[in-house]
Design a protein around this motif. Structure first.
Motif, PDB file in Angstrom:
ATOM      1  N   VAL A  90      86.319 -21.333  52.375  1.00  0.00           N
ATOM      2  CA  VAL A  90      85.299 -20.291  52.451  1.00  0.00           C
ATOM      3  C   VAL A  90      85.525 -19.454  53.707  1.00  0.00           C
ATOM      4  O   VAL A  90      85.921 -19.984  54.746  1.00  0.00           O
ATOM      5  CB  VAL A  90      83.862 -20.881  52.457  1.00  0.00           C
ATOM      6  N   ASP A  91      85.301 -18.138  53.582  1.00  0.00           N
ATOM      7  CA  ASP A  91      85.488 -17.252  54.733  1.00  0.00           C
ATOM      8  C   ASP A  91      84.260 -17.249  55.627  1.00  0.00           C
ATOM      9  O   ASP A  91      84.368 -16.979  56.820  1.00  0.00           O
ATOM     10  CB  ASP A  91      85.794 -15.841  54.238  1.00  0.00           C
ATOM     11  N   ALA A  92      83.118 -17.510  55.046  1.00  0.00           N
ATOM     12  CA  ALA A  92      81.898 -17.635  55.842  1.00  0.00           C
ATOM     13  C   ALA A  92      80.858 -18.356  55.013  1.00  0.00           C
ATOM     14  O   ALA A  92      80.911 -18.343  53.773  1.00  0.00           O
ATOM     15  CB  ALA A  92      81.382 -16.255  56.256  1.00  0.00           C
ATOM     16  N   VAL A  93      79.930 -19.004  55.713  1.00  0.00           N
ATOM     17  CA  VAL A  93      78.797 -19.647  55.041  1.00  0.00           C
ATOM     18  C   VAL A  93      77.521 -19.182  55.724  1.00  0.00           C
ATOM     19  O   VAL A  93      77.529 -18.843  56.914  1.00  0.00           O
ATOM     20  CB  VAL A  93      78.897 -21.192  55.070  1.00  0.00           C
ATOM     21  N   LEU A  94      76.429 -19.156  54.964  1.00  0.00           N
ATOM     22  CA  LEU A  94      75.194 -18.537  55.426  1.00  0.00           C
ATOM     23  C   LEU A  94      73.991 -19.440  55.170  1.00  0.00           C
ATOM     24  O   LEU A  94      73.922 -20.104  54.142  1.00  0.00           O
ATOM     25  CB  LEU A  94      75.016 -17.222  54.647  1.00  0.00           C
ATOM     26  N   GLY A  95      73.073 -19.434  56.123  1.00  0.00           N
ATOM     27  CA  GLY A  95      71.801 -20.120  55.904  1.00  0.00           C
ATOM     28  C   GLY A  95      70.671 -19.311  56.501  1.00  0.00           C
ATOM     29  O   GLY A  95      70.894 -18.468  57.390  1.00  0.00           O
ATOM     30  N   ASP A 113      86.921 -11.880  50.228  1.00  0.00           N
ATOM     31  CA  ASP A 113      86.321 -13.080  50.827  1.00  0.00           C
ATOM     32  C   ASP A 113      85.743 -14.012  49.769  1.00  0.00           C
ATOM     33  O   ASP A 113      85.321 -13.562  48.702  1.00  0.00           O
ATOM     34  CB  ASP A 113      85.140 -12.689  51.741  1.00  0.00           C
ATOM     35  N   VAL A 114      85.706 -15.288  50.131  1.00  0.00           N
ATOM     36  CA  VAL A 114      84.866 -16.235  49.391  1.00  0.00           C
ATOM     37  C   VAL A 114      83.731 -16.628  50.335  1.00  0.00           C
ATOM     38  O   VAL A 114      83.961 -17.114  51.444  1.00  0.00           O
ATOM     39  CB  VAL A 114      85.654 -17.485  48.956  1.00  0.00           C
ATOM     40  N   ILE A 115      82.509 -16.348  49.904  1.00  0.00           N
ATOM     41  CA  ILE A 115      81.332 -16.591  50.744  1.00  0.00           C
ATOM     42  C   ILE A 115      80.351 -17.448  49.961  1.00  0.00           C
ATOM     43  O   ILE A 115      80.072 -17.159  48.795  1.00  0.00           O
ATOM     44  CB  ILE A 115      80.601 -15.258  51.072  1.00  0.00           C
ATOM     45  N   ILE A 116      79.830 -18.496  50.600  1.00  0.00           N
ATOM     46  CA  ILE A 116      78.674 -19.162  49.987  1.00  0.00           C
ATOM     47  C   ILE A 116      77.496 -19.073  50.946  1.00  0.00           C
ATOM     48  O   ILE A 116      77.659 -19.084  52.165  1.00  0.00           O
ATOM     49  CB  ILE A 116      78.928 -20.635  49.597  1.00  0.00           C
ATOM     50  N   GLY A 117      76.327 -18.973  50.382  1.00  0.00           N
ATOM     51  CA  GLY A 117      75.125 -18.898  51.195  1.00  0.00           C
ATOM     52  C   GLY A 117      74.027 -19.709  50.550  1.00  0.00           C
ATOM     53  O   GLY A 117      73.909 -19.723  49.323  1.00  0.00           O
ATOM     54  N   ALA A 118      73.244 -20.392  51.393  1.00  0.00           N
ATOM     55  CA  ALA A 118      72.107 -21.124  50.855  1.00  0.00           C
ATOM     56  C   ALA A 118      70.974 -20.135  50.657  1.00  0.00           C
ATOM     57  O   ALA A 118      69.948 -20.156  51.336  1.00  0.00           O
ATOM     58  CB  ALA A 118      71.705 -22.265  51.767  1.00  0.00           C
ATOM     59  N   ALA A 146      83.922  -9.037  47.151  1.00  0.00           N
ATOM     60  CA  ALA A 146      84.057 -10.435  47.569  1.00  0.00           C
ATOM     61  C   ALA A 146      83.559 -11.325  46.437  1.00  0.00           C
ATOM     62  O   ALA A 146      82.794 -10.872  45.585  1.00  0.00           O
ATOM     63  CB  ALA A 146      83.222 -10.689  48.823  1.00  0.00           C
ATOM     64  N   PHE A 147      83.994 -12.594  46.448  1.00  0.00           N
ATOM     65  CA  PHE A 147      83.364 -13.580  45.586  1.00  0.00           C
ATOM     66  C   PHE A 147      82.281 -14.242  46.408  1.00  0.00           C
ATOM     67  O   PHE A 147      82.581 -14.905  47.402  1.00  0.00           O
ATOM     68  CB  PHE A 147      84.365 -14.635  45.089  1.00  0.00           C
ATOM     69  N   GLY A 184      84.482 -26.318  55.829  1.00  0.00           N
ATOM     70  CA  GLY A 184      85.073 -24.992  55.638  1.00  0.00           C
ATOM     71  C   GLY A 184      85.613 -24.797  54.241  1.00  0.00           C
ATOM     72  O   GLY A 184      86.427 -23.904  53.987  1.00  0.00           O
ATOM     73  N   GLU A 185      85.176 -25.623  53.335  1.00  0.00           N
ATOM     74  CA  GLU A 185      85.579 -25.457  51.934  1.00  0.00           C
ATOM     75  C   GLU A 185      84.491 -26.000  51.037  1.00  0.00           C
ATOM     76  O   GLU A 185      83.586 -26.714  51.477  1.00  0.00           O
ATOM     77  CB  GLU A 185      86.896 -26.181  51.654  1.00  0.00           C
ATOM     78  N   THR A 186      84.571 -25.619  49.774  1.00  0.00           N
ATOM     79  CA  THR A 186      83.614 -26.131  48.813  1.00  0.00           C
ATOM     80  C   THR A 186      84.268 -26.145  47.442  1.00  0.00           C
ATOM     81  O   THR A 186      85.391 -25.672  47.285  1.00  0.00           O
ATOM     82  CB  THR A 186      82.318 -25.292  48.809  1.00  0.00           C
TER      83      THR A 186
END
Ligand code: SF4
Lengths: 174, 420
Positions: free
Chosen positions: B29-34, B117-122, B134-135, B151-153
């Motif tokens: 993942v390029d970034a993660v968000l909360g 980018d690959v981004i996941i966010g809660a 981006a994905f 840093g991955e999912t």
């Protein structure tokens, strides 16, 4: 948590809900200023059925329709259901974030359209965790749920995602 | 092998030449968000994993935006958990009150998400970043915790639906109307587990702000992600903001889609989603006489510059209707500042609106405009579920900012053409 996973049979009364039960009715945002599971459980399903949280018994089963758990990503939703003592959620389909969250936190869920059609409110239901077979004791009908994907089974076997990751982290430690 | 943009991005981050729908992959993942609701839970889980540091202090992004400035003691405690974690971990992308914004307005603006980018966010509306190519997808707090550590999912590669928007948009029809029309057509589970790829001449002609609005609401059709292939407009937007190198992907012409749906946008009117589901859409002209108590203009869906400009244009010199409370929430501090500079805030205050510092506030029934029993609101937000903005017996009607502004003036759901 461990003993729950080992149990093979869950029996409880069914609480039925319709399609598109969203996470806002499962746990309204007005209660999201805490992440305390017991606190969240007190308000579980409040905007869909205000009596639910007060009357649900440990082991009871929620039966939803299509797209159960749609809407927000709040993990507080499956946590509140688990905290309320619900043993299984059965639905035709689940919204994808809810689906992931449920496995991650160890709330058992099953997809089974036939069961959704064949279970009425208040019916006594048994779920066999090992086989995914569901039986309506009130009517005698039996149903087979969609098998749980192998990767999800791995997460369940590890005891949830965090335990799964902890194991991986330990294994790769120098 | 032909692939869609979504498949190409996932393949790249999974370190593979190709991926196919249904395949389970592990991706960097390029970034993660909360945010202040989901991060405290994620931090609690993160601490159980047994790693001391997050995978990268620049790529774990925490934004308090839902209940801040803190609305009560409990929410203050939650925000504090997040703030202390950000300090302890030395996170460079923690955004404090007065310097923040609603996460999905803020991250693109700050160049923290970019093409490829690959981004996941809660947060379920993380799918907003698909607008820059981006994905990006929403996850829960436990997935966020695991990704903060690793840093991955994991993902199941989604099938894609191709949406082709042809024709020219009529006046007052924006990204909000295209996406509401789409959701009204396919339903709230019409894209369950799938990617929604927005294409066609009407998308080429749509502003970045309009594209953010569309990608934002992909989740409202049950989608995993919404995405627009980057073009010149995208590059102009990201070029000076990007904090990391980016990579542009486009779908191959012969990529395989689950289905293709074509709309002629010249036939679409401004849309309103009636309670209690985003797919319960009607044309404004078919709304009937719906009297309202409140109007909210803002949120991660429609709280950007273009939205505020549109609202100001419709409001003009009209006063807000005597029975209506109009609440306007600029999406970020930067948008707030620019709206001041352009005189929009002065307009809002002159016509009788309440203007707030950026916050999610009323969008989720948090604070700053919660509805009482029986009250009705028109909102530029993305959800009108039962109880979403307050009392379970209140009602929310979703619309674009021009319709919301016209409704604020007339005290009922109204077409902007009625006041301009
Ligand atoms: S503005 Fe509304 S939809 Fe967007 S992140 Fe905030 S609460 Fe969620």
């Amino acid at each position: 948590m461990g003993s729950e996973r080992l149990a093979v049979r869950f029996e409880g009364q069914a609480w039925t809900f319709g399609d598109n039960i969203d996470t806002d009715v499962i746990i309204p945002a007005r209660y999201l200023n805490t992440s305390d599971t017991a606190e969240l459980a007190k308000h579980c399903m409040e905007d869909a059925d205000p009596d639910f949280a007060g009357e649900v018994q440990a082991g009871d089963i929620i039966v939803g329709g299509n797209n159960f758990g749609c809407g927000s990503s709040r993990e507080h939703a499956p946590l509140s259901i688990k905290g309320a003592g619900v043993s299984y959620v059965i639905a035709r389909t689940f919204a994808r974030i809810f689906y992931r969250n449920a496995f991650n936190i160890g709330l058992p869920i099953l997809e089974c359209s036939a069961a959704v059609d064949g279970i009425g409110p208040g019916d006594q239901v048994v779920v066999d965790a090992a086989t995914g077979r569901i039986k309506n004791l009130t009517t005698g009908e039996e149903f087979a749920a969609k098998p749980i994907p192998p990767f999800m089974q791995e997460i369940i076997a590890a005891g949830g995602l965090i335990a799964h990751v902890r194991r991986k982290v330990k294994a790769s430690a120098p | 092998m032909a692939m869609t943009i979504t498949e190409k991005i996932l393949a790249r981050r999974a370190g593979k030449d190709r991926v196919t729908p249904g395949e389970l992959i592990s991706a960097r993942v390029d970034a993660v968000l909360g945010n202040d609701i989901t991060a405290p839970l994620a931090i609690r889980e993160f601490k159980k994993i047994g790693v001391k540091r997050v995978f990268d202090p620049e790529r774990v992004i925490l934004v308090p935006d839902h209940f801040v400035p803190n609305k009560d003691i409990k929410s203050a405690e939650q925000a504090k958990i997040m703030r202390e974690f950000a300090r302890a971990q030395g996170l460079t992308n923690y955004f404090e009150v007065g310097r923040m914004g609603i996460e999905h307005c803020l991250l693109p603006e700050q160049g923290l998400v970019g093409p490829g980018d690959v981004i996941i966010g809660a947060d379920s509306h993380t799918c907003t970043y698909g607008a820059v190519g981006a994905f990006a997808t929403g996850v829960g707090s436990t997935d966020l915790a695991a990704a903060m550590a690793q840093g991955e999912t994991w993902f199941k590669v989604p099938e894609s639906i191709k949406f082709v928007y042809e024709g020219e948009r009529p006046e007052w029809v924006g990204g909000k109307d295209l996406i509401l029309h789409t959701i009204g057509d396919i339903g709230v589970e019409g894209a369950l587990y799938q990617a929604m790829e927005f294409t066609g001449p009407a998308i080429d002609n749509l502003s970045m702000d309009g594209r953010f609005t569309m990608a934002n609401m992909a989740i409202e059709a049950g989608a995993k992600n919404g995405i627009v292939a980057p073009d010149e407009r995208t590059v102009n937007y990201v070029r000076d903001r990007a904090q990391r190198p980016y990579e542009i992907f486009r779908s191959d012409p012969d990529a395989v889609y689950a289905r293709t749906i074509v709309y002629d946008v010249s036939k679409i009117e401004p849309q309103v989603s009636f309670p209690h589901s985003p797919d319960n859409t009607r044309a404004v002209s078919a709304a009937g006489n719906v009297e309202i108590d409140q109007v909210v203009i803002g949120s991660c869906t429609n709280g950007r510059m273009e939205d505020l400009r549109l609202a100001a244009r419709v409001l003009g010199r009209h006063n807000v209707h005597k029975n209506v409370r109009l609440i306007i929430l600029p999406g970020t501090q930067e948008i707030y500042r620019q709206a001041m500079e352009e005189g929009l805030i002065a307009t809002f205050i002159a016509v009788g609106a309440a203007v707030s510092t950026p916050t999610c506030g009323p969008c989720l029934g948090g604070y700053m405009g919660v509805l009482a029993k029986g009250e009705r609101a028109v909102a530029t937000t993305n959800r009108n579920f039962v109880g979403r903005m307050g009392h379970p017996e209140s009602e929310v009607y979703l619309a674009n900012p021009a319709v919301a502004a016209a409704s604020a003036i007339l005290g009922r759901i109204a077409h902007p053409g009625e006041v301009i």
